[in-house]
Design a protein around this motif. Structure first.
Motif, PDB file in Angstrom:
ATOM      1  N   SER A 235     -42.283 -24.312  18.810  1.00 44.92           N
ATOM      2  CA  SER A 235     -41.237 -24.007  17.824  1.00 44.92           C
ATOM      3  C   SER A 235     -41.711 -22.950  16.830  1.00 44.92           C
ATOM      4  O   SER A 235     -40.929 -22.105  16.385  1.00 44.92           O
ATOM      5  N   MET A 236     -42.993 -23.012  16.498  1.00 44.12           N
ATOM      6  CA  MET A 236     -43.567 -22.047  15.557  1.00 44.12           C
ATOM      7  C   MET A 236     -43.437 -20.623  16.098  1.00 44.12           C
ATOM      8  O   MET A 236     -43.068 -19.690  15.371  1.00 44.12           O
ATOM      9  N   ILE A 237     -43.706 -20.451  17.394  1.00 41.30           N
ATOM     10  CA  ILE A 237     -43.585 -19.124  18.011  1.00 41.30           C
ATOM     11  C   ILE A 237     -42.125 -18.693  18.063  1.00 41.30           C
ATOM     12  O   ILE A 237     -41.783 -17.543  17.765  1.00 41.30           O
ATOM     13  N   LEU A 238     -41.239 -19.620  18.437  1.00 47.00           N
ATOM     14  CA  LEU A 238     -39.815 -19.303  18.575  1.00 47.00           C
ATOM     15  C   LEU A 238     -39.201 -18.906  17.240  1.00 47.00           C
ATOM     16  O   LEU A 238     -38.373 -17.992  17.173  1.00 47.00           O
ATOM     17  N   LEU A 239     -39.586 -19.570  16.150  1.00 45.65           N
ATOM     18  CA  LEU A 239     -38.989 -19.318  14.845  1.00 45.65           C
ATOM     19  C   LEU A 239     -39.591 -18.119  14.122  1.00 45.65           C
ATOM     20  O   LEU A 239     -39.018 -17.659  13.126  1.00 45.65           O
ATOM     21  N   THR A 240     -40.718 -17.619  14.588  1.00 46.87           N
ATOM     22  CA  THR A 240     -41.374 -16.505  13.884  1.00 46.87           C
ATOM     23  C   THR A 240     -41.570 -15.297  14.792  1.00 46.87           C
ATOM     24  O   THR A 240     -40.859 -14.312  14.678  1.00 46.87           O
ATOM     25  N   TRP A 241     -42.504 -15.377  15.730  1.00 46.07           N
ATOM     26  CA  TRP A 241     -42.866 -14.209  16.523  1.00 46.07           C
ATOM     27  C   TRP A 241     -41.718 -13.690  17.378  1.00 46.07           C
ATOM     28  O   TRP A 241     -41.541 -12.467  17.523  1.00 46.07           O
ATOM     29  N   GLN A 242     -40.919 -14.589  17.945  1.00 46.25           N
ATOM     30  CA  GLN A 242     -39.858 -14.183  18.859  1.00 46.25           C
ATOM     31  C   GLN A 242     -38.718 -13.437  18.158  1.00 46.25           C
ATOM     32  O   GLN A 242     -37.838 -12.896  18.825  1.00 46.25           O
ATOM     33  N   LYS A 243     -38.723 -13.406  16.844  1.00 46.98           N
ATOM     34  CA  LYS A 243     -37.676 -12.688  16.109  1.00 46.98           C
ATOM     35  C   LYS A 243     -38.085 -11.257  15.782  1.00 46.98           C
ATOM     36  O   LYS A 243     -37.251 -10.458  15.355  1.00 46.98           O
ATOM     37  N   ILE A 244     -39.354 -10.928  15.970  1.00 46.25           N
ATOM     38  CA  ILE A 244     -39.843  -9.617  15.532  1.00 46.25           C
ATOM     39  C   ILE A 244     -39.175  -8.485  16.306  1.00 46.25           C
ATOM     40  O   ILE A 244     -38.617  -7.548  15.714  1.00 46.25           O
ATOM     41  N   ALA A 245     -39.218  -8.553  17.648  1.00 50.99           N
ATOM     42  CA  ALA A 245     -38.685  -7.445  18.460  1.00 50.99           C
ATOM     43  C   ALA A 245     -37.181  -7.232  18.255  1.00 50.99           C
ATOM     44  O   ALA A 245     -36.751  -6.099  17.990  1.00 50.99           O
ATOM     45  N   PRO A 246     -36.323  -8.288  18.356  1.00 55.22           N
ATOM     46  CA  PRO A 246     -34.882  -8.040  18.128  1.00 55.22           C
ATOM     47  C   PRO A 246     -34.577  -7.487  16.744  1.00 55.22           C
ATOM     48  O   PRO A 246     -33.722  -6.599  16.601  1.00 55.22           O
ATOM     49  N   MET A 247     -35.275  -7.981  15.721  1.00 57.53           N
ATOM     50  CA  MET A 247     -34.989  -7.506  14.366  1.00 57.53           C
ATOM     51  C   MET A 247     -35.458  -6.072  14.155  1.00 57.53           C
ATOM     52  O   MET A 247     -34.785  -5.288  13.473  1.00 57.53           O
ATOM     53  N   MET A 248     -36.608  -5.723  14.725  1.00 57.54           N
ATOM     54  CA  MET A 248     -37.068  -4.336  14.610  1.00 57.54           C
ATOM     55  C   MET A 248     -36.104  -3.382  15.301  1.00 57.54           C
ATOM     56  O   MET A 248     -35.826  -2.282  14.803  1.00 57.54           O
ATOM     57  N   LEU A 249     -35.559  -3.803  16.446  1.00 58.04           N
ATOM     58  CA  LEU A 249     -34.590  -2.953  17.149  1.00 58.04           C
ATOM     59  C   LEU A 249     -33.283  -2.857  16.375  1.00 58.04           C
ATOM     60  O   LEU A 249     -32.600  -1.823  16.430  1.00 58.04           O
ATOM     61  N   LEU A 250     -32.920  -3.919  15.658  1.00 59.39           N
ATOM     62  CA  LEU A 250     -31.695  -3.873  14.850  1.00 59.39           C
ATOM     63  C   LEU A 250     -31.799  -2.885  13.696  1.00 59.39           C
ATOM     64  O   LEU A 250     -30.780  -2.365  13.239  1.00 59.39           O
ATOM     65  N   THR A 251     -33.008  -2.651  13.210  1.00 61.59           N
ATOM     66  CA  THR A 251     -33.163  -1.680  12.121  1.00 61.59           C
ATOM     67  C   THR A 251     -32.776  -0.274  12.566  1.00 61.59           C
ATOM     68  O   THR A 251     -32.457   0.575  11.730  1.00 61.59           O
ATOM     69  N   TYR A 252     -32.800   0.003  13.886  1.00 63.45           N
ATOM     70  CA  TYR A 252     -32.414   1.321  14.401  1.00 63.45           C
ATOM     71  C   TYR A 252     -30.909   1.454  14.535  1.00 63.45           C
ATOM     72  O   TYR A 252     -30.380   2.579  14.449  1.00 63.45           O
ATOM     73  N   THR A 253     -30.206   0.352  14.810  1.00 65.44           N
ATOM     74  CA  THR A 253     -28.797   0.457  15.216  1.00 65.44           C
ATOM     75  C   THR A 253     -27.825  -0.308  14.324  1.00 65.44           C
ATOM     76  O   THR A 253     -26.620  -0.163  14.499  1.00 65.44           O
ATOM     77  N   MET A 254     -28.319  -1.133  13.407  1.00 64.94           N
ATOM     78  CA  MET A 254     -27.406  -1.989  12.638  1.00 64.94           C
ATOM     79  C   MET A 254     -26.569  -1.153  11.677  1.00 64.94           C
ATOM     80  O   MET A 254     -27.107  -0.518  10.761  1.00 64.94           O
ATOM     81  N   PRO A 255     -25.243  -1.128  11.854  1.00 56.55           N
ATOM     82  CA  PRO A 255     -24.396  -0.320  10.977  1.00 56.55           C
ATOM     83  C   PRO A 255     -24.066  -1.057   9.678  1.00 56.55           C
ATOM     84  O   PRO A 255     -24.081  -2.281   9.616  1.00 56.55           O
ATOM     85  N   ASN A 256     -23.763  -0.271   8.658  1.00 56.34           N
ATOM     86  CA  ASN A 256     -23.374  -0.852   7.362  1.00 56.34           C
ATOM     87  C   ASN A 256     -21.843  -0.941   7.330  1.00 56.34           C
ATOM     88  O   ASN A 256     -21.162  -0.169   6.679  1.00 56.34           O
ATOM     89  N   ASN A 257     -21.314  -1.929   8.074  1.00 56.15           N
ATOM     90  CA  ASN A 257     -19.857  -2.072   8.163  1.00 56.15           C
ATOM     91  C   ASN A 257     -19.479  -3.553   8.164  1.00 56.15           C
ATOM     92  O   ASN A 257     -20.333  -4.432   8.006  1.00 56.15           O
ATOM     93  N   ILE A 258     -18.187  -3.809   8.363  1.00 57.85           N
ATOM     94  CA  ILE A 258     -17.659  -5.170   8.268  1.00 57.85           C
ATOM     95  C   ILE A 258     -18.250  -6.087   9.343  1.00 57.85           C
ATOM     96  O   ILE A 258     -18.425  -7.292   9.120  1.00 57.85           O
ATOM     97  N   PHE A 259     -18.585  -5.533  10.513  1.00 58.71           N
ATOM     98  CA  PHE A 259     -19.163  -6.347  11.585  1.00 58.71           C
ATOM     99  C   PHE A 259     -20.510  -6.936  11.149  1.00 58.71           C
ATOM    100  O   PHE A 259     -20.781  -8.118  11.367  1.00 58.71           O
ATOM    101  N   SER A 260     -21.334  -6.119  10.525  1.00 61.54           N
ATOM    102  CA  SER A 260     -22.631  -6.599  10.029  1.00 61.54           C
ATOM    103  C   SER A 260     -22.451  -7.630   8.932  1.00 61.54           C
ATOM    104  O   SER A 260     -23.173  -8.639   8.876  1.00 61.54           O
ATOM    105  N   TYR A 261     -21.478  -7.408   8.035  1.00 62.05           N
ATOM    106  CA  TYR A 261     -21.225  -8.365   6.960  1.00 62.05           C
ATOM    107  C   TYR A 261     -20.779  -9.726   7.505  1.00 62.05           C
ATOM    108  O   TYR A 261     -21.187 -10.774   6.986  1.00 62.05           O
ATOM    109  N   LEU A 262     -19.963  -9.699   8.561  1.00 65.32           N
ATOM    110  CA  LEU A 262     -19.501 -10.962   9.157  1.00 65.32           C
ATOM    111  C   LEU A 262     -20.663 -11.742   9.773  1.00 65.32           C
ATOM    112  O   LEU A 262     -20.723 -12.977   9.662  1.00 65.32           O
ATOM    113  N   ILE A 263     -21.589 -11.043  10.425  1.00 68.18           N
ATOM    114  CA  ILE A 263     -22.758 -11.703  11.000  1.00 68.18           C
ATOM    115  C   ILE A 263     -23.618 -12.313   9.898  1.00 68.18           C
ATOM    116  O   ILE A 263     -24.101 -13.453  10.011  1.00 68.18           O
TER     117      ILE A 263
END
Length: 339
Positions: A126-154
């Motif tokens: 669980s420790m790996i799932l809650l911490t390390w496994q979030k690094i890659a998706p979140m780093m990739l989101l920093t490239y593509t995450m738009p500042n719009n209503i879709f992001s606010y809803l998430i």
């Protein structure tokens, strides 16, 4: 599983994440995510434990679906870019790409698999799932995450789901999972401003989460009732309480620092409604954190109906737990002034 195989799979897990976040092409990031996936599944599967095998299957199917959507969107984006055609199709594909990353890290409303998988794993997994496994998706989101209503809803759905559904949990692993979903909303909000703010938030969140999970792993705690039974030591209770409240972001503990930075930036950008919703949902989260900590503080069990009391002998670990959280006020003031 032998320790040698565990080391190999864990090394591959780390390599997959590093390949994904350091790649210069989207195909390279997809390959890194797949390497990460195929190395984590053997780590959480155990033929002697049917629950872990079930979790491994659920995790594999969900991640495979997310990887398929991710690959589909990047291939179509490459085709459209090669044809120099930019239209609404591009924005739709970017939304699909972002949705696949939200699904991979378990952000609401694509969180349906996350608590169930977490509840069937041991604390190390669980420790790996809650911490390390979030690094890659979140780093990739920093490239593509738009500042719009879709992001606010998430963001809003993550903080709401993590706080409201977390109220009804008595299993500590599910409680930590919904707490993680709530924190994901805050981390996604930090991506709207600066990558450095997300890195500060994720580092503090991961540190406090790992310390709490190590404490519960050593005391063999999986349910709230076990907190009252196994924590028969005042120093253990104190350590758990201050770090649990730090995870909730209660001042003056360290967990308050990243939320303070995000709130300050959102107010500067005139995001008053989003700030209000996130703060109110965090108050609900703090409610069930305080409910757990007050119960530990006030309830003592003379009879033991689970198992013999376990003694945690690592005094240095307790000292580190306390110092990290108690130093939060001083560190918050210094870092805020630096920023």
């Amino acid at each position: 599983m032998n320790n040698i195989y565990k080391i190999i799979f864990f090394t591959t897990l780390i390599s997959g994440t590093l390949i994904s976040i350091s790649s210069s092409s989207w195909m390279g990031t997809w390959m890194g995510l797949e390497i990460n996936l195929i190395s984590f599944v053997p780590l959480i599967s155990n033929s002697k434990n049917l629950f872990s095998s079930e979790s491994a299957m659920k995790y594999f199917l969900v991640q495979a679906l997310a990887s398929t959507s991710f690959l589909f969107s990047i291939i179509l984006l490459m085709i459209l870019n090669s044809l120099n055609e930019f239209s609404l199709m591009n924005w739709s594909l970017i939304m699909i790409l972002n949705s696949s990353l939200y699904l991979k890290m378990g952000a609401a409303p694509l969180h349906f698999w996350f608590p169930e998988v977490t509840s069937k794993l041991n604390w190390s997994q669980s420790m790996i799932l809650l911490t390390w496994q979030k690094i890659a998706p979140m780093m990739l989101l920093t490239y593509t995450m738009p500042n719009n209503i879709f992001s606010y809803l998430i963001i809003i759905s993550s903080v709401c789901v993590g706080s409201i559904i977390g109220l009804n949990q008595t299993m500590m692993q599910k409680l930590m999972a919904y707490s993680s979903i709530n924190h994901m909303g805050w981390m996604l909000a930090s991506m709207l401003f600066m990558e450095n703010i997300w890195m500060i938030y994720f580092t503090i969140y991961s540190s406090v989460t790992i310390l709490l999970m190590m404490l519960m792993k050593n005391l063999n705690i999986f349910f709230m009732k076990q907190l009252f039974i196994n924590m028969n030591n005042s120093s253990l209770k104190f350590s758990f309480i201050i770090n649990f409240l730090s995870l909730g972001g209660l001042p003056p503990f360290l967990g308050f620092l990243p939320k303070w930075i995000i709130i300050q930036n959102m107010i500067n950008e005139n995001m008053f409604m989003l700030t209000f919703i996130m703060i109110m949902m965090t108050m609900i989260t703090l409610f069930f954190y305080l409910r757990v900590t007050f119960s530990i503080l006030l309830i003592n069990y003379n009879e033991n109906n689970w198992k013999p009391n376990l003694k945690f002998k690592n005094k240095k670990f307790i000292f580190i737990l306390n110092m990290i959280s108690i130093s939060g006020l001083v560190m918050s003031t210094i870092i805020i002034n630096m920023i």
